[in-house]
Design a protein around this motif. Structure first.
Motif, PDB file in Angstrom:
ATOM      1  N   TYR A 294      81.541  92.524  50.446  1.00  0.00           N
ATOM      2  CA  TYR A 294      82.521  93.607  50.359  1.00  0.00           C
ATOM      3  C   TYR A 294      83.948  93.051  50.327  1.00  0.00           C
ATOM      4  O   TYR A 294      84.778  93.475  49.512  1.00  0.00           O
TER       5      TYR A 294
ATOM      6  N   SER B 215      86.028 101.060  50.380  1.00  0.00           N
ATOM      7  CA  SER B 215      84.817 100.872  51.188  1.00  0.00           C
ATOM      8  C   SER B 215      83.710 101.779  50.650  1.00  0.00           C
ATOM      9  O   SER B 215      82.557 101.365  50.533  1.00  0.00           O
ATOM     10  N   CYS B 216      84.072 103.014  50.295  1.00  0.00           N
ATOM     11  CA  CYS B 216      83.073 103.942  49.754  1.00  0.00           C
ATOM     12  C   CYS B 216      82.724 103.574  48.314  1.00  0.00           C
ATOM     13  O   CYS B 216      81.594 103.765  47.871  1.00  0.00           O
TER      14      CYS B 216
ATOM     15  N   THR C  22      80.266 100.483  48.613  1.00  0.00           N
ATOM     16  CA  THR C  22      78.961 100.823  49.189  1.00  0.00           C
ATOM     17  C   THR C  22      78.160 101.733  48.257  1.00  0.00           C
ATOM     18  O   THR C  22      76.947 101.578  48.143  1.00  0.00           O
TER      19      THR C  22
ATOM     20  N   LYS D  60      76.892  99.469  45.372  1.00  0.00           N
ATOM     21  CA  LYS D  60      75.718  98.686  45.798  1.00  0.00           C
ATOM     22  C   LYS D  60      74.492  99.584  45.918  1.00  0.00           C
ATOM     23  O   LYS D  60      73.373  99.184  45.580  1.00  0.00           O
TER      24      LYS D  60
ATOM     25  N   ILE E 195      80.458  99.902  57.753  1.00  0.00           N
ATOM     26  CA  ILE E 195      80.402  99.666  56.306  1.00  0.00           C
ATOM     27  C   ILE E 195      78.942  99.529  55.871  1.00  0.00           C
ATOM     28  O   ILE E 195      78.509 100.131  54.887  1.00  0.00           O
ATOM     29  N   TYR E 196      78.173  98.779  56.648  1.00  0.00           N
ATOM     30  CA  TYR E 196      76.763  98.587  56.314  1.00  0.00           C
ATOM     31  C   TYR E 196      76.001  99.914  56.396  1.00  0.00           C
ATOM     32  O   TYR E 196      75.184 100.227  55.527  1.00  0.00           O
TER      33      TYR E 196
ATOM     34  N   THR F  96      77.211 102.809  55.962  1.00  0.00           N
ATOM     35  CA  THR F  96      77.638 103.660  54.845  1.00  0.00           C
ATOM     36  C   THR F  96      76.793 103.335  53.613  1.00  0.00           C
ATOM     37  O   THR F  96      76.294 104.232  52.932  1.00  0.00           O
ATOM     38  N   TYR F  97      76.611 102.043  53.365  1.00  0.00           N
ATOM     39  CA  TYR F  97      75.723 101.630  52.268  1.00  0.00           C
ATOM     40  C   TYR F  97      74.316 102.197  52.474  1.00  0.00           C
ATOM     41  O   TYR F  97      73.721 102.781  51.566  1.00  0.00           O
TER      42      TYR F  97
END
Ligand SMILES: [Zn+2]
Length: 468
Positions: free
Chosen positions: A39, A270-271, A274, A277, A455-456, A458-459
């Protein structure tokens, strides 16, 4: 009643958000850090909306998406528009007419734009005028190294992309500030909102003159001469330019334990990262998955590349054609009405030093996972998109089933302020939509903070949603 029985009942009945670190095992912890490293690499390459579109399309092409995809399952469409918005789609097993799973995030972040006639000189120094973009606290942009990223259309019609200030060998730019010894009347005694004027956010760009002391505007001329030698530019070229001033430098681990990430542009890349991915990694999706990355959210989602544009409808028309259907208008509206969406945007994290502006039972906290915000807006929910209880129920059950660590969050106390996202511009299509993304500390500042666990998650949440 026995103590153990009371504990059992309490555990069963009382809702308690989980800290990501308490909820995951060693293996997943490792994945959290590996994911964040990737990221940070994305953040460093995508500091403007145009750069983000470029990076996304490179990654998408490498992973099988195409502007002209073969009609074999899954159909993987990529469609970019004006270099500032882009959509990626993977078809599902069920017909598109049953609705799609849509995630919408935004590529733009608050910054300083150069004005169209930027260059001038004063007291034997050269400057460029800026016009701030989005909601910034102006003083945060003073006395720090800044970089210029952007595009210039030259008089012969050719286009030039420039980035200056990111390489260690590059110069940087800066906005100076008055020394504290002389700041009393002009800053310290004033309200913060009055103390820092937009017209004082002038970028320092040069100090060596051109010609001799009889040469007119020789400091400005020196910069123009340099820009001409290096890029073939004349002053008028700056009128047909979009040059964005952003904090120079890369994303960094924050804290002794490296659990947080500090960077420019977490909101909303960040969004972006994620959801990118997530659509690459999904398998066996039932519904057509669509991730949409739009521009201009920070200034109201207007314009051809913002969330209010018709880009989404145009992508759906393409998808229908790819599926061998005629893209009738009412059919596109039906798809939209049958769809589920996430407005993928960040939420303000509970600030340790300003806890009073939050209502703690309903504030998002760093480390507690992806945040669901049922509604946005301000005051009495003005300007809100308010998700249905039915939809909130569906998504919380999905997250629980897929072991996504999640929390809820409302932006501050009821009377404190507020804010909006793209959800209120997409909800009118009739789709179910809710705001959903990681909490961010120091939001809209040059160095925003996120929690690697959030962050993880959110993914993980976006992936579960697209696969649902
Ligand atoms: Zn945002």
């Amino acid at each position: 009643m026995k103590k153990k029985e009371i504990e059992r009942i309490s555990k069963k009945l009382i809702s308690s958000p989980k800290l990501v670190w308490d909820a995951i095992d060693k293996r997943e912890k490792k994945r959290v850090f590996a994911f964040d490293k990737e990221y940070q690499g994305f953040l460093n390459k995508a500091k403007t909306e145009r750069e983000a579109v470029n990076v996304i399309s490179q990654i998408a092409l490498k992973n099988g998406f195409s502007p002209d995809p073969p009609s074999t399952y899954p159909i993987m469409l990529m469609k970019a528009f004006q270099g500032k918005s882009i959509a990626l789609s993977k078809s599902g097993k069920r017909p598109i007419n049953e609705g799609i799973n849509l995630i919408v995030s935004h590529l733009d972040s608050p910054r300083l734009d150069l004005k169209q006639n930027p260059l001038y000189e004063v007291v034997d120094l050269a400057f460029m005028k800026t016009h701030y973009y989005g909601g910034i606290k102006k003083f945060q942009w003073l006395t720090r190294p800044l970089a210029i990223h952007g595009k210039i259309i030259r008089s012969d019609g050719s286009s030039l992309d420039i980035t200056v200030g990111e390489d260690d060998a590059d110069p940087v730019f800066t906005v100076a500030d008055i020394l504290p010894h002389l700041a009393k009347k002009v800053q310290s005694d004033k309200k913060v909102s009055d103390a820092f004027a937009g017209e004082k956010l002038n970028l320092m760009v040069g100090s060596i003159p051109f010609g001799d002391k009889d040469t007119k505007e020789r400091f400005k001329l020196a910069i123009l001469n340099l820009l001409n030698e290096r890029f073939g530019l004349i002053e008028e070229d700056l009128i047909s330019a979009e040059l964005e001033v952003v904090p120079a430098g890369t994303a960094r681990d924050v804290g002794w334990d490296r659990g947080l990430t500090g960077a420019y542009g977490h909101d909303d890349r960040s969004c972006v990262f994620t959801s990118l991915k997530a659509i690459i990694d999904i398998k066996d999706q039932q519904k057509t998955a669509l991730v949409l990355f739009v521009d201009k959210e920070e200034i109201g989602s207007d314009g051809a590349t913002g969330a209010k544009s018709r880009f989404l409808e145009s992508v759906l028309a393409d998808l229908m054609i790819d599926n061998g259907q005629k893209p009738f208008y009412h059919e596109i509206q039906n798809i939209l009405m049958n769809s589920r969406a996430l407005s993928a945007d960040v939420n303000g994290a509970l600030d340790p030093d300003f806890q009073d502006v939050h209502e703690k039972r309903n504030a998002a906290r760093l480390g507690y996972g992806i945040c669901l915000a049922k509604f946005t807006g301000s005051g009495g929910k003005y300007g809100a998109s308010d998700a249905n209880a039915e939809y909130v129920g569906w998504i919380r059950n999905l997250f629980n089933k897929k072991r996504v660590v999640w929390q809820t969050g409302e932006l501050g106390k009821v009377d404190e302020g507020g804010g909006g996202t793209v959800s209120k511009f997409l909800a009118p299509y009739g789709m179910e939509i809710i705001d959903c993304g990681p909490p961010v500390l120091s939001m809209h500042s040059p160095f925003e903070i996120t929690h690697k666990g959030d962050i993880y998650m959110t993914y993980k949440g976006y992936r579960a949603f697209l696969e649902s």
